[in-house]
Scaffold this motif. Sequence first.
Motif, PDB file in Angstrom:
ATOM      1  N   THR A  77      68.166  48.822  15.292  1.00 26.08           N
ATOM      2  CA  THR A  77      67.609  47.885  15.184  1.00 26.08           C
ATOM      3  C   THR A  77      68.576  46.622  15.253  1.00 26.08           C
ATOM      4  N   ARG A  78      68.220  45.331  14.896  1.00 23.68           N
ATOM      5  CA  ARG A  78      69.131  44.149  14.616  1.00 23.68           C
ATOM      6  C   ARG A  78      69.397  43.565  13.515  1.00 23.68           C
ATOM      7  N   ASP A  79      70.386  42.947  13.212  1.00 22.75           N
ATOM      8  CA  ASP A  79      70.962  42.567  11.985  1.00 22.75           C
ATOM      9  C   ASP A  79      69.793  41.144  11.986  1.00 22.75           C
ATOM     10  N   LYS A  80      69.042  40.982  10.942  1.00 25.59           N
ATOM     11  CA  LYS A  80      68.257  39.993  10.932  1.00 25.59           C
ATOM     12  C   LYS A  80      68.889  38.503  10.955  1.00 25.59           C
ATOM     13  N   ASP A  81      70.187  38.652  10.471  1.00 22.87           N
ATOM     14  CA  ASP A  81      70.620  37.433  10.365  1.00 22.87           C
ATOM     15  C   ASP A  81      71.533  36.835  11.655  1.00 22.87           C
ATOM     16  N   ASN A  82      72.256  37.747  12.204  1.00 19.65           N
ATOM     17  CA  ASN A  82      73.057  37.545  13.448  1.00 19.65           C
ATOM     18  C   ASN A  82      72.799  38.342  14.685  1.00 19.65           C
ATOM     19  N   ASP A  83      71.499  39.281  14.732  1.00 21.45           N
ATOM     20  CA  ASP A  83      71.033  39.920  16.083  1.00 21.45           C
ATOM     21  C   ASP A  83      72.011  40.931  16.484  1.00 21.45           C
ATOM     22  N   VAL A  84      73.075  41.367  15.885  1.00 19.98           N
ATOM     23  CA  VAL A  84      73.842  42.296  16.060  1.00 19.98           C
ATOM     24  C   VAL A  84      73.129  43.750  16.220  1.00 19.98           C
ATOM     25  N   VAL A  85      73.221  44.422  17.253  1.00 28.82           N
ATOM     26  CA  VAL A  85      72.493  45.833  17.255  1.00 28.82           C
ATOM     27  C   VAL A  85      73.202  46.824  16.143  1.00 28.82           C
ATOM     28  N   ILE A  86      72.587  47.253  15.381  1.00 31.70           N
ATOM     29  CA  ILE A  86      73.016  48.323  14.171  1.00 31.70           C
ATOM     30  C   ILE A  86      72.351  49.377  13.998  1.00 31.70           C
ATOM     31  N   ILE A  87      72.802  50.288  13.138  1.00 32.39           N
ATOM     32  CA  ILE A  87      72.025  51.512  12.935  1.00 32.39           C
ATOM     33  C   ILE A  87      71.961  51.687  11.459  1.00 32.39           C
ATOM     34  N   ASP A  88      70.607  51.758  11.246  1.00 33.70           N
ATOM     35  CA  ASP A  88      70.454  52.212   9.619  1.00 33.70           C
ATOM     36  C   ASP A  88      70.385  53.636   9.364  1.00 33.70           C
ATOM     37  N   LYS A  89      71.409  53.867   8.767  1.00 33.89           N
ATOM     38  CA  LYS A  89      71.880  55.274   8.598  1.00 33.89           C
ATOM     39  C   LYS A  89      70.585  55.787   7.773  1.00 33.89           C
ATOM     40  N   GLU A  90      69.957  55.161   6.867  1.00 33.99           N
ATOM     41  CA  GLU A  90      69.058  55.637   6.053  1.00 33.99           C
ATOM     42  C   GLU A  90      67.733  56.097   6.621  1.00 33.99           C
ATOM     43  N   LYS A  91      67.676  55.489   7.974  1.00 36.95           N
ATOM     44  CA  LYS A  91      66.309  55.930   8.743  1.00 36.95           C
ATOM     45  C   LYS A  91      66.641  56.785   9.912  1.00 36.95           C
ATOM     46  N   CYS A  92      67.891  56.963  10.273  1.00 39.15           N
ATOM     47  CA  CYS A  92      68.000  57.842  11.247  1.00 39.15           C
ATOM     48  C   CYS A  92      67.859  59.213  11.015  1.00 39.15           C
ATOM     49  N   ILE A  93      67.349  59.811  12.025  1.00 44.28           N
ATOM     50  CA  ILE A  93      66.916  61.399  11.883  1.00 44.28           C
ATOM     51  C   ILE A  93      67.613  62.087  12.678  1.00 44.28           C
ATOM     52  N   GLY A  94      68.593  61.449  13.636  1.00 47.50           N
ATOM     53  CA  GLY A  94      69.412  62.176  14.696  1.00 47.50           C
ATOM     54  C   GLY A  94      68.626  62.771  15.683  1.00 47.50           C
ATOM     55  N   CYS A  95      67.733  62.260  16.202  1.00 48.94           N
ATOM     56  CA  CYS A  95      66.741  62.624  17.197  1.00 48.94           C
ATOM     57  C   CYS A  95      67.682  62.352  18.609  1.00 48.94           C
ATOM     58  N   ARG A  96      68.595  61.682  18.652  1.00 44.95           N
ATOM     59  CA  ARG A  96      69.387  61.319  19.703  1.00 44.95           C
ATOM     60  C   ARG A  96      68.562  60.534  20.814  1.00 44.95           C
ATOM     61  N   TYR A  97      67.437  60.217  20.789  1.00 43.07           N
ATOM     62  CA  TYR A  97      66.503  59.350  21.765  1.00 43.07           C
ATOM     63  C   TYR A  97      67.302  58.112  22.185  1.00 43.07           C
TER      64      TYR A  97
END
Length: 211
Positions: A77-97
């Motif tokens: 996703t993107r940081d809602k404040d600065n648009d940097v593409v980040i990864i929310d580790k709490e939501k990641c399921i490791g599917c590798r898509y």
Amino acid sequence: MAKRTLVIDCDRCSGCDSCIVACKFENDVTLGNYWNRVIAVGPTGEYPDIEMYWLPIFCQQCENSPCIDVCPTGASTRDKDNDVVIIDKEKCIGCRYCMYACPYGVRNFNEETGIMEKCILCNHLTAKSDGNKNIADTFDPEHAVPPCVHNCSCGARFFGDLDDPNSGASKAVAAAEAEGRGVHTLVDKADAKPLTRYILSEEIAEWKELI
């Protein structure tokens, strides 16, 4: 939309790998994984006309990020404040898509944690930064730069918002263009619109479309 990214001056880069080491230390990147890597382009040509440069590769902070489009959980996703593409580790399921969708091969699967990782411009340090490198205030939240920028021994890396003319990244691009030096992006086969800029003068080497 903010356009935070890194600008790399390939005329200056010596391939010393200080950026790789700084990244690994700051982000505790596991053995065998790299959020930032540096590849040698060349040497090409015939003696005495030899050309070579070093090309750092990392998340390109694409405007049309394929990794975000394919993520089934919203972890990419993107940081809602600065648009940097980040990864929310709490939501990641490791599917590798996201890893398969990335045109630049800059996402890593952490075997120990089972989640995806990548360069996030050290957003934990730079989220509120204006991208102006001031050595005395390097880790002040208002002026912080990623450790790879701070530790670059050749001063080849710049950070900031390309839409902010006062940021370090914008100033580097503007100076290069004013001097007639080449400003490039990695080849964009997926219409991802990568934001990272690479500066390379023709007298140093010819820019190669490698990726």
